[in-house]
Scaffold this active site. Structure first.
Site: not given
Length: 216
Positions: A10-11, A13, A16, A87
């Protein structure tokens, strides 16, 4: 053997951050990487982490041939030992095919990082193609948490603090944005289905309609 590896989660986590760590570890050993990114929160041609780390990258615009770009760089005498694609959910299926071709034809490891589903719980086309083609899929071990404390499994988009489930699949935003802006939040499945963000949960808790009533 070279691999196409898809790191997903998920975002919020640490995708990047892990991409930057892989880049650091390999560059410290004298290896040269090529980093592709798309619509990073830090702007065009950047790979950034919420921890504040950032490095330059190649913006993978629609229609860009990632395989052709790499071959051109190598033909000009450039050195590339591995490829990172951050991304990756925003890549087209054709660009994911090109990443697989980099592995198979050029013998380079490709590390792709991305979220699997959008704010509507639908697969991103790029992520779907990575699931279909990747040699290995790794779930990120850093668990993002819903506002309730449960493990967050779904990405939610909010406008003015209210969760929305309609609109364009790709709208650039980030977590922890002011309520009046388009923002994102990670939720557990239960609260995603109920469309209950942290802001709406707080508003409900403060409403006199939900306070306990006692008889005098």
């Amino acid at each position: 053997m070279p691999e196409l590896v898809f790191f997903s989660g998920t975002m919020d986590c640490g995708k990047s951050t892990l991409a930057l760590q892989i880049e650091h570890n390999r560059s410290a050993r004298g290896l040269v990487g090529l980093i592709f990114t798309r619509d990073d929160r830090a702007g065009e041609g950047k790979l950034s982490s919420r921890l504040g780390l950032v490095t330059d990258a190649v913006e993978a615009a629609d229609g860009m041939d990632l395989y052709g770009y790499l071959v051109h760089r190598l033909s000009k005498g450039g050195k590339v030992d591995y490829v990172i694609a951050d991304e990756a959910q925003f890549l087209t299926p054709e660009q994911v095919d090109q990443l697989a071709r980099i592995v198979d034809d050029l013998g380079l490891d490709v590390f792709a990082f991305g979220i699997t589903t959008d704010f509507r719980t639908r697969l991103f086309p790029g992520s779907q193609r990575l699931i279909e083609l990747a040699d290995r899929i790794e779930a990120l071990q850093v668990e993002a948490l819903c506002w309730c404390g449960a493990r967050a499994t779904h990405n939610a988009r909010s406008v003015g603090g209210e969760m929305v489930v309609e609109g364009a699949q790709v709208v650039i935003g980030d977590v922890n944005r002011p309520e009046q802006e388009i923002g994102y939040e990670v939720l557990c499945r239960r609260h995603h289905l109920r469309r209950m963000t942290a802001a709406s949960a707080q508003a409900a808790a403060l409403s006199p309609d939900v306070l306990p009533v006692t008889s005098g």
